[in-house]
Write an enzyme that holds these catalytic residues in place. Sequence first.
Site, PDB file in Angstrom:
ATOM      1  CB  THR A   1      -0.913   0.032   1.244  1.00 42.27           C
ATOM      2  OG1 THR A   1      -1.495   1.335   1.379  1.00 42.27           O
ATOM      3  CG2 THR A   1      -0.153  -0.268   2.512  1.00 42.27           C
TER       4      THR A   1
ATOM      5  CB  CYS B   1      -4.015   4.567  -4.307  1.00 42.86           C
ATOM      6  SG  CYS B   1      -5.082   3.408  -3.439  1.00 42.86           S
TER       7      CYS B   1
END
Length: 229
Positions: A83, A196
């Site tokens: 992430t 992202c």
Amino acid sequence: MKTIGLIGGMSWESSSEYYRILNEEIKLRLGGLHSAQCVLYSVDFEEIEICQRNDEWEKAAQILTGAAHSLEASGADFIIICTNTMHKVADEIQAGIHIPLLHIADVTAQEVISKGIKVIGLLGTKYTMEQDFYKSRLEAQGIKVLIPQETDRVIVNDVIFNELCLGQILEESRANYKRIIQNLIEQGAKGIILGCTEIGLLVKPEDSTVPLFDTTVLHAKEAVNLALK
């Protein structure tokens, strides 16, 4: 082959992409029945998202450092956090383990620089776009970072948490992202970082007139490079 330790689950939608890319890349390079030697610790994203929302980053760091400890104890030779946003606590995690952590922003910066790009647009969660932990890592490499205007940052963030992390791919959201990307290009961006790990599920190279830098793909492929060194 070194063992890759993955801190995943944020969200599992993108963690599954990491696993796919790692294994496809190992097979491509080594052939035969080769696959990635890796260990995955998948956290409960609900718990992490609450920490993000409540500005409880120290608590989140403790959770992820615990995951990193487990991976280290399981034989991982290095760690990747699957992430972008939780790289906000990457330094705390690195300080708590004895094996390297491969930072996603450093990998991305290297690729941007290799393409000769000096001005980049950044899409991601509101934390990644608005706070300095990620942008400063790029700027330290001489890259100027542009982010969307506030109303568009809300759209980008909402699509991530309310759609992509739940496995929903909507054409209306793709159209919004394409518009936001075009606005960044008009401001001078020569490339766009999909900052992202879920955005690559929605936005594809054909959706932009400038190069897209999919951080999930870049991070996973560099992990393979390190594993095979």
